[in-house]
Design a protein around this motif. Structure first.
Motif, PDB file in Angstrom:
ATOM      1  N   PRO A 146      10.139  77.558  11.771  1.00 56.60           N
ATOM      2  CA  PRO A 146       8.809  77.792  11.209  1.00 56.60           C
ATOM      3  C   PRO A 146       8.473  76.796  10.102  1.00 56.60           C
ATOM      4  N   HIS A 147       9.360  75.853   9.818  1.00 61.04           N
ATOM      5  CA  HIS A 147       9.193  75.051   8.606  1.00 61.04           C
ATOM      6  C   HIS A 147       8.583  73.684   8.814  1.00 61.04           C
ATOM      7  N   CYS A 148       8.508  73.209  10.030  1.00 59.94           N
ATOM      8  CA  CYS A 148       7.870  71.916  10.226  1.00 59.94           C
ATOM      9  C   CYS A 148       7.044  71.952  11.498  1.00 59.94           C
ATOM     10  N   GLY A 149       6.099  71.023  11.587  1.00 63.22           N
ATOM     11  CA  GLY A 149       5.230  70.987  12.747  1.00 63.22           C
ATOM     12  C   GLY A 149       5.961  70.593  14.017  1.00 63.22           C
ATOM     13  N   LEU A 150       7.200  70.161  13.892  1.00 63.59           N
ATOM     14  CA  LEU A 150       7.948  69.686  15.041  1.00 63.59           C
ATOM     15  C   LEU A 150       8.363  70.835  15.961  1.00 63.59           C
ATOM     16  N   GLY A 151       8.641  71.999  15.378  1.00 65.58           N
ATOM     17  CA  GLY A 151       9.100  73.124  16.192  1.00 65.58           C
ATOM     18  C   GLY A 151      10.526  72.954  16.669  1.00 65.58           C
ATOM     19  N   SER A 152      11.402  72.498  15.771  1.00 65.51           N
ATOM     20  CA  SER A 152      12.809  72.305  16.148  1.00 65.51           C
ATOM     21  C   SER A 152      13.386  73.587  16.721  1.00 65.51           C
ATOM     22  N   ASN A 153      14.252  73.430  17.719  1.00 63.06           N
ATOM     23  CA  ASN A 153      14.885  74.603  18.333  1.00 63.06           C
ATOM     24  C   ASN A 153      16.121  74.993  17.528  1.00 63.06           C
TER      25      ASN A 153
ATOM     26  N   ARG B 195      19.642  74.055  18.084  1.00 64.28           N
ATOM     27  CA  ARG B 195      19.793  74.342  19.523  1.00 64.28           C
ATOM     28  C   ARG B 195      19.292  73.093  20.222  1.00 64.28           C
ATOM     29  N   GLU B 196      20.153  72.542  21.065  1.00 69.77           N
ATOM     30  CA  GLU B 196      19.851  71.222  21.605  1.00 69.77           C
ATOM     31  C   GLU B 196      18.601  71.223  22.487  1.00 69.77           C
ATOM     32  N   ASN B 197      17.701  70.301  22.200  1.00 71.61           N
ATOM     33  CA  ASN B 197      16.520  70.108  23.049  1.00 71.61           C
ATOM     34  C   ASN B 197      16.126  68.637  22.933  1.00 71.61           C
ATOM     35  N   GLU B 198      16.453  67.875  23.954  1.00 71.07           N
ATOM     36  CA  GLU B 198      16.229  66.418  23.910  1.00 71.07           C
ATOM     37  C   GLU B 198      14.761  66.078  23.683  1.00 71.07           C
ATOM     38  N   ALA B 199      13.851  66.940  24.130  1.00 72.10           N
ATOM     39  CA  ALA B 199      12.420  66.635  24.032  1.00 72.10           C
ATOM     40  C   ALA B 199      11.896  66.845  22.619  1.00 72.10           C
ATOM     41  N   ILE B 200      12.635  67.535  21.776  1.00 75.90           N
ATOM     42  CA  ILE B 200      12.114  67.852  20.437  1.00 75.90           C
ATOM     43  C   ILE B 200      13.066  67.376  19.343  1.00 75.90           C
ATOM     44  N   ASN B 201      14.103  68.142  19.083  1.00 75.97           N
ATOM     45  CA  ASN B 201      14.952  67.810  17.944  1.00 75.97           C
ATOM     46  C   ASN B 201      16.286  67.196  18.355  1.00 75.97           C
ATOM     47  N   GLU B 202      16.465  66.895  19.629  1.00 77.86           N
ATOM     48  CA  GLU B 202      17.750  66.424  20.173  1.00 77.86           C
ATOM     49  C   GLU B 202      18.848  67.402  19.737  1.00 77.86           C
TER      50      GLU B 202
END
Ligand code: SF4
Ligand code: FES
Length: 448
Positions: free
Chosen positions: A223-230, A246-253
Protein backbone atom coordinates in the motif's frame (compact mmCIF):
# COMPACT_ATOMS: atom_id res chain seq x y z
CA UNK A 1 21.47 -22.80 -29.46
CA UNK A 2 24.05 -25.43 -28.54
CA UNK A 3 23.46 -29.08 -27.74
CA UNK A 4 24.85 -30.46 -24.50
CA UNK A 5 24.34 -33.49 -22.31
CA UNK A 6 23.40 -32.78 -18.71
CA UNK A 7 23.25 -35.71 -16.30
CA UNK A 8 22.76 -38.06 -19.25
CA UNK A 9 19.97 -35.99 -20.86
CA UNK A 10 20.38 -34.29 -24.23
CA UNK A 11 19.24 -30.67 -24.25
CA UNK A 12 19.54 -27.44 -26.18
CA UNK A 13 20.74 -24.31 -24.42
CA UNK A 14 21.17 -20.76 -25.65
CA UNK A 15 24.71 -19.93 -26.75
CA UNK A 16 26.57 -18.05 -24.03
CA UNK A 17 24.49 -19.61 -21.22
CA UNK A 18 26.29 -21.15 -18.28
CA UNK A 19 26.00 -24.70 -16.95
CA UNK A 20 23.95 -23.22 -14.08
CA UNK A 21 21.51 -21.71 -16.60
CA UNK A 22 21.23 -25.07 -18.35
CA UNK A 23 20.61 -26.83 -15.03
CA UNK A 24 17.91 -24.28 -14.12
CA UNK A 25 16.33 -24.83 -17.52
CA UNK A 26 16.32 -28.60 -16.97
CA UNK A 27 15.05 -28.28 -13.38
CA UNK A 28 18.26 -29.74 -11.92
CA UNK A 29 19.45 -28.19 -8.66
CA UNK A 30 23.14 -27.41 -8.31
CA UNK A 31 24.13 -26.29 -4.80
CA UNK A 32 25.34 -22.67 -4.74
CA UNK A 33 25.84 -19.65 -2.51
CA UNK A 34 27.35 -16.73 -4.42
CA UNK A 35 25.28 -17.27 -7.58
CA UNK A 36 22.09 -15.20 -7.85
CA UNK A 37 20.30 -14.85 -11.16
CA UNK A 38 19.87 -11.07 -10.73
CA UNK A 39 23.52 -10.40 -9.88
CA UNK A 40 26.72 -10.67 -11.86
CA UNK A 41 28.81 -13.81 -11.51
CA UNK A 42 31.45 -13.78 -8.78
CA UNK A 43 32.23 -17.52 -8.68
CA UNK A 44 33.90 -17.16 -5.31
CA UNK A 45 32.15 -19.75 -3.12
CA UNK A 46 32.93 -22.78 -5.39
CA UNK A 47 29.92 -24.67 -4.03
CA UNK A 48 28.60 -25.23 -7.55
CA UNK A 49 31.54 -27.37 -8.73
CA UNK A 50 30.44 -29.99 -11.29
CA UNK A 51 32.18 -32.64 -13.36
CA UNK A 52 32.70 -31.80 -17.03
CA UNK A 53 33.93 -34.56 -19.32
CA UNK A 54 37.55 -34.04 -20.46
CA UNK A 55 38.07 -31.18 -17.96
CA UNK A 56 41.02 -31.97 -15.66
CA UNK A 57 39.16 -30.84 -12.51
CA UNK A 58 35.62 -29.88 -11.43
CA UNK A 59 34.40 -26.53 -12.82
CA UNK A 60 32.10 -23.92 -11.27
CA UNK A 61 28.70 -24.29 -12.95
CA UNK A 62 27.79 -20.62 -12.42
CA UNK A 63 30.81 -19.36 -14.36
CA UNK A 64 31.39 -22.01 -17.03
CA UNK A 65 29.73 -21.34 -20.39
CA UNK A 66 28.22 -24.29 -22.21
CA UNK A 67 29.96 -25.54 -25.34
CA UNK A 68 28.76 -27.74 -28.16
CA UNK A 69 28.82 -31.41 -27.21
CA UNK A 70 29.72 -30.71 -23.56
CA UNK A 71 28.91 -33.53 -21.13
CA UNK A 72 28.19 -32.36 -17.58
CA UNK A 73 27.56 -34.42 -14.46
CA UNK A 74 26.16 -32.47 -11.53
CA UNK A 75 25.79 -35.37 -9.10
CA UNK A 76 28.64 -37.69 -10.09
CA UNK A 77 31.10 -38.92 -7.48
CA UNK A 78 33.67 -36.34 -8.55
CA UNK A 79 31.14 -33.48 -8.38
CA UNK A 80 29.71 -34.46 -4.99
CA UNK A 81 33.21 -35.00 -3.51
CA UNK A 82 34.17 -31.50 -4.66
CA UNK A 83 30.96 -30.00 -3.27
CA UNK A 84 31.47 -31.77 0.06
CA UNK A 85 35.05 -30.51 0.18
CA UNK A 86 33.91 -26.92 -0.31
CA UNK A 87 31.26 -27.35 2.37
CA UNK A 88 33.90 -28.60 4.82
CA UNK A 89 35.99 -25.49 4.17
CA UNK A 90 32.97 -23.19 4.58
CA UNK A 91 32.08 -24.75 7.91
CA UNK A 92 35.59 -24.39 9.32
CA UNK A 93 34.94 -20.89 10.59
CA UNK A 94 31.18 -20.84 10.58
CA UNK A 95 29.85 -20.88 14.16
CA UNK A 96 27.59 -23.72 15.28
CA UNK A 97 24.92 -21.34 16.51
CA UNK A 98 21.92 -22.41 14.42
CA UNK A 99 19.64 -22.74 17.48
CA UNK A 100 19.99 -19.02 18.22
CA UNK A 101 20.36 -17.78 14.65
CA UNK A 102 17.44 -15.85 13.13
CA UNK A 103 18.19 -17.42 9.75
CA UNK A 104 17.58 -20.92 11.17
CA UNK A 105 14.91 -22.72 9.14
CA UNK A 106 15.47 -20.64 6.03
CA UNK A 107 19.26 -20.73 5.82
CA UNK A 108 20.86 -21.89 2.58
CA UNK A 109 24.03 -22.95 4.41
CA UNK A 110 22.04 -24.94 6.96
CA UNK A 111 20.07 -26.71 4.23
CA UNK A 112 23.14 -27.55 2.15
CA UNK A 113 25.10 -28.62 5.24
CA UNK A 114 22.46 -31.33 5.73
CA UNK A 115 23.11 -32.61 2.20
CA UNK A 116 26.84 -32.00 1.82
CA UNK A 117 28.25 -31.52 5.33
CA UNK A 118 29.91 -34.18 7.46
CA UNK A 119 28.51 -35.19 10.85
CA UNK A 120 31.67 -33.94 12.58
CA UNK A 121 34.46 -31.47 11.89
CA UNK A 122 38.14 -32.37 11.41
CA UNK A 123 39.08 -28.80 12.31
CA UNK A 124 40.35 -28.63 15.88
CA UNK A 125 41.94 -25.18 15.93
CA UNK A 126 40.26 -22.07 17.31
CA UNK A 127 37.59 -20.65 15.04
CA UNK A 128 37.96 -17.15 13.69
CA UNK A 129 35.77 -14.36 15.13
CA UNK A 130 34.80 -11.22 13.21
CA UNK A 131 33.46 -8.13 14.96
CA UNK A 132 29.91 -7.09 14.12
CA UNK A 133 29.28 -3.89 12.22
CA UNK A 134 26.69 -1.19 12.78
CA UNK A 135 24.71 -1.06 9.55
CA UNK A 136 21.95 1.17 10.94
CA UNK A 137 18.50 0.56 12.40
CA UNK A 138 17.28 -2.02 9.86
CA UNK A 139 20.02 -4.61 9.39
CA UNK A 140 21.54 -6.65 12.15
CA UNK A 141 24.98 -8.23 11.68
CA UNK A 142 26.67 -11.41 12.93
CA UNK A 143 29.73 -11.20 10.74
CA UNK A 144 31.40 -14.35 12.10
CA UNK A 145 28.73 -16.23 10.12
CA UNK A 146 29.69 -14.56 6.80
CA UNK A 147 30.91 -16.91 4.04
CA UNK A 148 32.09 -14.04 1.75
CA UNK A 149 29.79 -14.78 -1.13
CA UNK A 150 29.75 -10.96 -1.81
CA UNK A 151 26.08 -11.00 -2.78
CA UNK A 152 25.49 -8.01 -0.49
CA UNK A 153 28.39 -6.09 -2.05
CA UNK A 154 27.27 -6.80 -5.62
CA UNK A 155 23.68 -5.87 -4.75
CA UNK A 156 24.82 -2.38 -3.69
CA UNK A 157 26.87 -1.89 -6.82
CA UNK A 158 24.51 -3.40 -9.34
CA UNK A 159 20.95 -2.98 -8.07
CA UNK A 160 20.77 -0.31 -5.35
CA UNK A 161 23.24 1.92 -7.19
CA UNK A 162 25.08 2.85 -3.99
CA UNK A 163 28.14 0.90 -2.96
CA UNK A 164 27.66 0.89 0.78
CA UNK A 165 29.28 -2.46 1.59
CA UNK A 166 32.65 -3.75 0.46
CA UNK A 167 35.12 -6.49 1.26
CA UNK A 168 38.57 -5.85 2.69
CA UNK A 169 41.39 -8.28 3.42
CA UNK A 170 41.99 -11.69 1.94
CA UNK A 171 41.53 -15.30 3.03
CA UNK A 172 41.25 -15.58 6.81
CA UNK A 173 41.40 -11.80 7.11
CA UNK A 174 38.57 -10.99 4.72
CA UNK A 175 35.75 -8.87 6.15
CA UNK A 176 32.59 -7.24 4.84
CA UNK A 177 32.50 -3.64 6.01
CA UNK A 178 30.84 -0.30 5.35
CA UNK A 179 32.75 2.87 4.59
CA UNK A 180 34.33 4.13 7.81
CA UNK A 181 31.63 5.36 10.18
CA UNK A 182 28.82 4.99 7.63
CA UNK A 183 25.64 2.95 7.91
CA UNK A 184 23.68 1.32 5.08
CA UNK A 185 21.06 3.86 4.05
CA UNK A 186 19.92 3.06 0.52
CA UNK A 187 16.17 2.83 -0.07
CA UNK A 188 16.58 -0.83 -1.05
CA UNK A 189 18.96 -1.84 1.73
CA UNK A 190 16.68 -4.51 3.25
CA UNK A 191 17.14 -6.73 0.20
CA UNK A 192 20.60 -7.76 1.41
CA UNK A 193 18.81 -9.59 4.25
CA UNK A 194 17.07 -11.84 1.71
CA UNK A 195 20.21 -12.18 -0.37
CA UNK A 196 22.53 -13.23 2.45
CA UNK A 197 22.59 -17.06 2.27
CA UNK A 198 23.59 -17.34 5.94
CA UNK A 199 22.60 -15.48 9.12
CA UNK A 200 25.25 -12.75 8.79
CA UNK A 201 22.72 -10.09 7.78
CA UNK A 202 19.30 -10.34 9.39
CA UNK A 203 16.38 -8.00 10.01
CA UNK A 204 16.82 -5.87 13.13
CA UNK A 205 13.11 -5.20 13.76
CA UNK A 206 12.32 -8.94 13.35
CA UNK A 207 15.29 -10.18 15.36
CA UNK A 208 14.46 -12.84 17.95
CA UNK A 209 10.70 -12.26 17.72
CA UNK A 210 9.67 -15.47 15.93
CA UNK A 211 10.96 -18.56 14.17
CA UNK A 212 10.17 -18.88 10.51
CA UNK A 213 8.14 -22.08 10.94
CA UNK A 214 5.81 -20.33 13.39
CA UNK A 215 4.66 -17.83 10.77
CA UNK A 216 1.68 -18.07 8.47
CA UNK A 217 2.12 -16.44 5.07
CA UNK A 218 -0.44 -14.24 3.33
CA UNK A 219 0.00 -12.79 -0.17
CA UNK A 220 -0.54 -9.02 -0.34
CA UNK A 221 0.13 -5.91 -2.43
CA UNK A 222 2.09 -2.96 -1.11
CA UNK A 223 0.00 0.00 0.00
CA UNK A 224 3.02 2.30 0.22
CA UNK A 225 3.99 3.04 -3.35
CA UNK A 226 2.27 3.43 -6.68
CA UNK A 227 4.19 0.43 -7.96
CA UNK A 228 2.06 -2.15 -6.16
CA UNK A 229 4.95 -4.40 -5.16
CA UNK A 230 3.89 -7.96 -4.40
CA UNK A 231 4.42 -8.94 -0.78
CA UNK A 232 4.18 -11.87 1.53
CA UNK A 233 2.97 -10.81 4.95
CA UNK A 234 4.10 -13.17 7.68
CA UNK A 235 1.85 -13.33 10.70
CA UNK A 236 2.11 -14.89 14.15
CA UNK A 237 -0.87 -14.92 16.51
CA UNK A 238 -2.67 -12.25 14.49
CA UNK A 239 0.32 -9.91 14.59
CA UNK A 240 2.33 -8.99 11.48
CA UNK A 241 5.90 -10.06 12.24
CA UNK A 242 7.60 -9.26 8.95
CA UNK A 243 7.06 -8.54 5.26
CA UNK A 244 9.02 -10.17 2.44
CA UNK A 245 8.92 -9.70 -1.34
CA UNK A 246 6.74 -12.02 -3.43
CA UNK A 247 8.41 -12.53 -6.75
CA UNK A 248 6.73 -10.89 -9.74
CA UNK A 249 8.97 -10.17 -12.72
CA UNK A 250 6.43 -7.72 -14.18
CA UNK A 251 6.45 -5.47 -11.11
CA UNK A 252 8.99 -5.72 -8.32
CA UNK A 253 11.04 -8.71 -9.58
CA UNK A 254 12.41 -10.24 -6.37
CA UNK A 255 13.11 -6.94 -4.61
CA UNK A 256 11.29 -4.75 -2.11
CA UNK A 257 11.85 -1.16 -1.04
CA UNK A 258 12.59 -0.52 2.63
CA UNK A 259 9.37 1.40 3.13
CA UNK A 260 7.38 -1.62 1.96
CA UNK A 261 9.50 -4.06 3.93
CA UNK A 262 9.62 -2.31 7.27
CA UNK A 263 6.51 -0.10 7.46
CA UNK A 264 4.58 -2.98 9.06
CA UNK A 265 6.18 -1.76 12.28
CA UNK A 266 3.61 1.05 12.26
CA UNK A 267 0.85 -1.57 12.55
CA UNK A 268 2.25 -2.71 15.86
CA UNK A 269 3.09 0.76 17.16
CA UNK A 270 1.77 1.66 20.58
CA UNK A 271 0.98 5.11 19.24
CA UNK A 272 -1.48 3.67 16.74
CA UNK A 273 -5.18 4.41 17.27
CA UNK A 274 -6.60 0.92 17.21
CA UNK A 275 -9.85 1.42 19.16
CA UNK A 276 -12.57 4.09 18.71
CA UNK A 277 -12.52 6.98 21.22
CA UNK A 278 -15.04 9.65 22.12
CA UNK A 279 -14.37 12.91 23.91
CA UNK A 280 -16.52 13.10 27.01
CA UNK A 281 -16.25 15.89 29.53
CA UNK A 282 -13.11 17.17 27.79
CA UNK A 283 -11.27 13.83 27.99
CA UNK A 284 -10.87 11.05 25.43
CA UNK A 285 -12.29 7.69 26.42
CA UNK A 286 -12.25 4.35 24.62
CA UNK A 287 -15.70 3.10 23.61
CA UNK A 288 -17.18 0.08 21.84
CA UNK A 289 -17.45 0.24 18.04
CA UNK A 290 -21.26 0.23 18.18
CA UNK A 291 -21.29 3.22 20.54
CA UNK A 292 -18.90 5.15 18.28
CA UNK A 293 -20.82 4.29 15.09
CA UNK A 294 -24.17 5.29 16.67
CA UNK A 295 -22.62 8.59 17.72
CA UNK A 296 -21.22 9.32 14.24
CA UNK A 297 -24.54 8.42 12.54
CA UNK A 298 -26.48 10.65 14.95
CA UNK A 299 -24.12 13.60 14.44
CA UNK A 300 -24.06 13.25 10.64
CA UNK A 301 -27.88 13.24 10.55
CA UNK A 302 -27.96 16.34 12.72
CA UNK A 303 -25.48 18.18 10.48
CA UNK A 304 -27.37 17.20 7.33
CA UNK A 305 -30.66 18.45 8.78
CA UNK A 306 -29.14 21.71 9.99
CA UNK A 307 -26.76 22.54 7.10
CA UNK A 308 -27.87 20.42 4.15
CA UNK A 309 -26.33 17.36 2.46
CA UNK A 310 -23.80 19.48 0.55
CA UNK A 311 -22.07 20.36 3.81
CA UNK A 312 -20.89 16.76 4.24
CA UNK A 313 -17.99 15.25 2.33
CA UNK A 314 -15.91 12.12 2.91
CA UNK A 315 -12.13 12.02 2.87
CA UNK A 316 -10.30 8.70 2.87
CA UNK A 317 -6.68 7.72 2.79
CA UNK A 318 -5.50 6.19 -0.49
CA UNK A 319 -4.02 3.41 1.63
CA UNK A 320 -7.53 1.93 1.99
CA UNK A 321 -8.44 -1.05 -0.14
CA UNK A 322 -10.56 -0.57 -3.26
CA UNK A 323 -13.43 -2.32 -1.51
CA UNK A 324 -13.30 0.10 1.43
CA UNK A 325 -13.13 3.11 -0.89
CA UNK A 326 -16.08 1.75 -2.87
CA UNK A 327 -18.15 1.40 0.31
CA UNK A 328 -17.23 4.92 1.41
CA UNK A 329 -18.30 6.29 -2.00
CA UNK A 330 -21.58 4.38 -1.68
CA UNK A 331 -22.14 5.80 1.79
CA UNK A 332 -21.36 9.34 0.61
CA UNK A 333 -23.76 9.03 -2.32
CA UNK A 334 -26.53 7.59 -0.19
CA UNK A 335 -26.16 9.86 2.78
CA UNK A 336 -24.54 13.09 1.73
CA UNK A 337 -23.84 15.03 -1.44
CA UNK A 338 -21.71 12.25 -2.90
CA UNK A 339 -18.47 14.23 -2.36
CA UNK A 340 -15.73 11.75 -1.58
CA UNK A 341 -12.02 11.99 -2.29
CA UNK A 342 -8.79 10.24 -1.41
CA UNK A 343 -6.32 12.87 -2.69
CA UNK A 344 -5.48 14.24 0.73
CA UNK A 345 -2.17 15.83 -0.22
CA UNK A 346 -3.13 17.28 -3.58
CA UNK A 347 -3.86 21.00 -3.73
CA UNK A 348 -4.07 21.63 -7.48
CA UNK A 349 -6.98 19.88 -9.22
CA UNK A 350 -7.00 21.96 -12.42
CA UNK A 351 -5.73 19.03 -14.50
CA UNK A 352 -8.91 17.09 -13.72
CA UNK A 353 -10.75 18.93 -16.51
CA UNK A 354 -8.31 17.59 -19.10
CA UNK A 355 -8.19 14.01 -17.95
CA UNK A 356 -10.45 11.02 -18.21
CA UNK A 357 -10.12 7.83 -16.22
CA UNK A 358 -7.51 7.13 -13.58
CA UNK A 359 -3.98 8.44 -14.14
CA UNK A 360 -1.50 5.66 -14.73
CA UNK A 361 1.98 5.08 -16.05
CA UNK A 362 0.75 4.42 -19.59
CA UNK A 363 3.00 1.43 -20.10
CA UNK A 364 4.02 -1.79 -18.42
CA UNK A 365 6.48 -1.36 -15.55
CA UNK A 366 8.75 -4.03 -17.03
CA UNK A 367 8.99 -2.00 -20.28
CA UNK A 368 10.71 0.87 -18.43
CA UNK A 369 13.97 -1.02 -18.85
CA UNK A 370 13.73 -0.68 -22.62
CA UNK A 371 13.12 3.09 -22.86
CA UNK A 372 15.57 5.27 -24.75
CA UNK A 373 14.75 8.62 -23.15
CA UNK A 374 12.95 9.55 -19.93
CA UNK A 375 11.99 12.97 -18.60
CA UNK A 376 11.04 12.90 -14.92
CA UNK A 377 9.10 15.92 -13.64
CA UNK A 378 8.82 16.72 -9.94
CA UNK A 379 9.81 13.38 -8.44
CA UNK A 380 12.66 12.59 -6.12
CA UNK A 381 12.98 9.25 -7.81
CA UNK A 382 15.10 7.37 -5.32
CA UNK A 383 12.84 8.25 -2.42
CA UNK A 384 9.48 8.14 -4.19
CA UNK A 385 9.92 5.04 -6.35
CA UNK A 386 13.06 3.10 -5.42
CA UNK A 387 12.21 0.14 -7.63
CA UNK A 388 11.34 2.27 -10.66
CA UNK A 389 14.68 4.01 -10.07
CA UNK A 390 16.33 0.59 -10.18
CA UNK A 391 14.71 -0.16 -13.57
CA UNK A 392 15.65 3.26 -14.97
CA UNK A 393 19.17 2.79 -13.70
CA UNK A 394 19.44 -0.54 -15.49
CA UNK A 395 18.19 1.19 -18.66
CA UNK A 396 20.64 4.07 -18.16
CA UNK A 397 23.48 1.58 -17.98
CA UNK A 398 22.37 0.51 -21.46
CA UNK A 399 22.52 4.13 -22.73
CA UNK A 400 19.07 5.48 -21.91
CA UNK A 401 19.04 9.27 -21.45
CA UNK A 402 17.45 10.40 -18.19
CA UNK A 403 16.54 14.03 -17.56
CA UNK A 404 15.05 15.45 -14.40
CA UNK A 405 13.11 18.60 -13.65
CA UNK A 406 12.83 19.05 -9.94
CA UNK A 407 12.40 21.98 -7.57
CA UNK A 408 14.36 20.29 -4.80
CA UNK A 409 18.05 19.48 -4.85
CA UNK A 410 19.15 15.88 -4.62
CA UNK A 411 16.40 14.47 -6.85
CA UNK A 412 18.88 11.86 -7.84
CA UNK A 413 22.34 11.75 -6.44
CA UNK A 414 23.69 10.47 -9.72
CA UNK A 415 21.81 12.65 -12.22
CA UNK A 416 23.78 15.49 -13.61
CA UNK A 417 23.08 18.07 -14.86
CA UNK A 418 19.66 18.60 -13.34
CA UNK A 419 17.25 21.42 -14.05
CA UNK A 420 15.90 22.99 -10.88
CA UNK A 421 12.79 25.15 -11.06
CA UNK A 422 10.38 26.85 -8.72
CA UNK A 423 7.27 24.72 -8.16
CA UNK A 424 4.67 25.62 -10.80
CA UNK A 425 0.93 25.19 -10.62
CA UNK A 426 -0.19 23.34 -13.72
CA UNK A 427 -1.78 26.59 -15.02
CA UNK A 428 1.53 28.45 -14.70
CA UNK A 429 3.33 25.52 -16.28
CA UNK A 430 1.17 25.68 -19.39
CA UNK A 431 1.51 29.43 -19.77
CA UNK A 432 5.22 29.70 -19.09
CA UNK A 433 7.17 31.17 -21.98
CA UNK A 434 10.43 29.76 -20.75
CA UNK A 435 11.54 27.25 -23.37
CA UNK A 436 12.49 23.80 -22.15
CA UNK A 437 15.95 22.74 -23.22
CA UNK A 438 16.01 19.87 -25.64
CA UNK A 439 16.40 16.47 -24.07
CA UNK A 440 19.61 15.68 -25.85
CA UNK A 441 21.32 18.80 -24.55
CA UNK A 442 20.72 17.51 -21.02
CA UNK A 443 21.93 14.06 -21.66
CA UNK A 444 23.87 12.46 -18.89
CA UNK A 445 25.18 9.00 -18.41
CA UNK A 446 24.65 7.11 -15.24
CA UNK A 447 27.98 5.67 -14.25
CA UNK A 448 28.15 1.93 -14.56
S1 SF4 B 1 27.27 -10.82 4.68
FE1 SF4 B 1 26.03 -12.47 3.76
S2 SF4 B 1 25.66 -11.74 1.67
FE2 SF4 B 1 27.35 -10.53 2.46
S3 SF4 B 1 29.19 -11.64 1.81
FE3 SF4 B 1 28.69 -12.36 3.87
S4 SF4 B 1 27.45 -14.19 3.53
FE4 SF4 B 1 27.47 -13.07 1.61
S1 FES C 1 27.75 -20.49 -6.90
FE1 FES C 1 29.28 -20.94 -8.36
S2 FES C 1 31.10 -20.39 -7.37
FE2 FES C 1 29.55 -19.76 -5.97
Amino acid sequence: MVEIELDGKQMEVAEGATIMDAANQAGIYIPHFCYHRKLTIAANCRMCLVEVEKAPKPLPACATPVMKGMKVYTHSEQAVTAQKGVMEFLLINHPLDCPICDEGGECQLQDLAVGYGASGSRYEETKRVVTDKNLGPLISTDMTRCIYCTRCVRFGQEIAGVMELGMIGRGEHAEIITFVGKTVDSELSGNVIDLCPVGALTSKPFRFTARTWELTRKPAVSPHCGLGSNLTVQVKQNRVMRVLPRENEAINECWLSDKDRFSYEGLNSEQRLARPMLKRGGAWAEVEWQVALDYVARELKRIREQHGASSIGALATPHQTLEELFLLGKLARGFASGSADFRLRQSDFSADRHRTGAPWLGMKIADLNALERVLVVGSTLRKDHPLITHRLRQAARRNMQLNLINPSPGASRRASPQERTRPYSSATWRSTTRPLPSCTSWAWWWPS
